[in-house]
Design an enzyme around this catalytic site. Structure first.
Site, PDB file in Angstrom:
ATOM      1  N   LEU A 125      13.375  25.371  47.847  1.00  7.02           N
ATOM      2  CA  LEU A 125      14.402  23.595  48.109  1.00  7.02           C
ATOM      3  C   LEU A 125      15.243  23.708  49.503  1.00  7.02           C
ATOM      4  O   LEU A 125      15.744  24.913  50.315  1.00  7.02           O
ATOM      5  CB  LEU A 125      15.370  23.081  47.320  1.00  7.02           C
ATOM      6  CG  LEU A 125      16.251  22.570  47.346  1.00  7.02           C
ATOM      7  CD1 LEU A 125      15.618  20.962  47.195  1.00  7.02           C
ATOM      8  CD2 LEU A 125      17.042  22.801  46.466  1.00  7.02           C
TER       9      LEU A 125
ATOM     10  N   HIS B 153      38.011  19.010  47.077  1.00  7.26           N
ATOM     11  CA  HIS B 153      37.402  20.406  47.547  1.00  7.26           C
ATOM     12  C   HIS B 153      36.562  21.194  47.247  1.00  7.26           C
ATOM     13  O   HIS B 153      35.254  21.146  47.392  1.00  7.26           O
ATOM     14  CB  HIS B 153      37.822  20.207  49.437  1.00  7.26           C
ATOM     15  CG  HIS B 153      38.213  19.517  50.463  1.00  7.26           C
ATOM     16  ND1 HIS B 153      37.302  18.480  50.349  1.00  7.26           N
ATOM     17  CD2 HIS B 153      38.968  19.399  50.668  1.00  7.26           C
ATOM     18  CE1 HIS B 153      38.353  17.353  51.435  1.00  7.26           C
ATOM     19  NE2 HIS B 153      39.285  18.479  51.621  1.00  7.26           N
TER      20      HIS B 153
ATOM     21  N   ASP C 102      32.165  12.017  49.969  1.00  7.83           N
ATOM     22  CA  ASP C 102      33.589  11.279  49.943  1.00  7.83           C
ATOM     23  C   ASP C 102      34.039  10.630  48.652  1.00  7.83           C
ATOM     24  O   ASP C 102      33.305  11.082  47.789  1.00  7.83           O
ATOM     25  CB  ASP C 102      32.567  10.146  50.904  1.00  7.83           C
ATOM     26  CG  ASP C 102      34.596   9.029  51.579  1.00  7.83           C
ATOM     27  OD1 ASP C 102      35.035  11.145  51.604  1.00  7.83           O
ATOM     28  OD2 ASP C 102      34.551   8.476  51.786  1.00  7.83           O
TER      29      ASP C 102
ATOM     30  N   ASN D 281      37.034  13.077  47.926  1.00  6.57           N
ATOM     31  CA  ASN D 281      37.367  14.538  47.224  1.00  6.57           C
ATOM     32  C   ASN D 281      39.235  15.005  47.671  1.00  6.57           C
ATOM     33  O   ASN D 281      39.499  14.927  46.002  1.00  6.57           O
ATOM     34  CB  ASN D 281      36.809  15.870  48.537  1.00  6.57           C
ATOM     35  CG  ASN D 281      35.531  15.913  48.197  1.00  6.57           C
ATOM     36  OD1 ASN D 281      34.496  15.496  47.299  1.00  6.57           O
ATOM     37  ND2 ASN D 281      35.046  16.908  49.263  1.00  6.57           N
TER      38      ASN D 281
END
Ligand code: IPE
Ligand code: MG
Length: 228
Positions: free
Chosen positions: A116, A19, A2, A4
């Site tokens: 990953l 973004h 959160d 951006n």
């Protein structure tokens, strides 16, 4: 991820610039995660509620996702990263056919990777995920594939987008708000929560490392008592 929009506005930039910078942060975090011992990362990229944003911003975010899932694919694969997307990807859902196709192709292309795990939540809501899982289970019961009495936590989990992945140990929300906002509602029953003021575009590998060092001292008891 959160903050951006506020990051960009503060700099006199369009929200979409925030973004874009946020996508860069995703790349940085994916790069440093293995060296920190992280096995799975889950990014909340676009919620089922984010469709309420202005059309320009929604289109810009979708374009960013399209770019990410196509241009980074080879790099992800060569780094042995397994990509998965959580969220409503059904034809009845709101995601465009083209983006669903790109996502599914990316998932398929990294299917053999066992390094990953990187999960992206796109058109994702925790309640929606639980409802889709319940519908799928009910459907299997109706088709005679399951019995109602079979349902336990493990079986139910297998119907969720996260399947049988381990529950998250830690959730980090950047941007200063202290809310869950419909993120992984089932999976984070016992997760540690960390809320930080830093906006996502400014969040760094060092910030992540500092949080991990702080959190590894915390003992999680999963409802049990201290053992002396
Ligand atoms: C990123 O931050 C979240 C996404 C939907 C990608 P925001 O866009 O919510 O940024 P703020 O909260 O307006 O600063
Ligand atoms: Mg926000």
């Amino acid at each position: 991820m959160d903050g951006n929009g506020r990051w960009a506005t503060k700099r006199g930039l369009a929200r979409l610039e925030g973004h874009r910078q946020g996508a860069q942060t995703v790349e940085n975090i994916v790069r440093v995660a293995p060296s920190l011992g992280i096995k799975t990362l889950t990014f909340y990229a676009f919620s089922s509620e984010n469709w309420k944003r202005p059309e320009d911003e929604v289109n810009g975010l979708m374009e960013l996702l399209r770019i990410y899932f196509t241009s980074k694919l080879e790099k992800l694969k060569s780094n042995n990263i397994r990509l998965r997307v959580f969220g409503d990807k059904t034809p009845q859902g709101k995601l465009g056919d083209d983006i669903v196709q790109i996502i599914e192709q990316a998932e398929e292309m990294t299917e053999e990777c066992d390094g990953l795990n990187v999960n992206f939540c796109i058109n994702y809501g925790g309640r929606d995920e639980i409802i889709r899982a319940a519908q799928q289970f009910a459907d299997d019961v109706e088709r005679g594939l399951r019995f109602v009495g079979d349902l336990d936590e493990k079986l139910f989990s297998s119907y969720l987008d996260s399947g049988l992945q381990a529950d998250p140990d830690l959730v980090i929300r950047t941007g200063g708000d202290q809310r869950i906002s419909n993120f992984l509602l089932w999976q984070l029953s016992y997760s540690e929560l960390q809320f930080v003021k830093t906006a996502w575009p400014d969040f760094s590998g060092e910030d992540l490392r500092d949080i991990l060092i702080e959190k590894q001292a915390v003992e999680r008891r999963f409802g049990a008592v201290d053992v002396f």
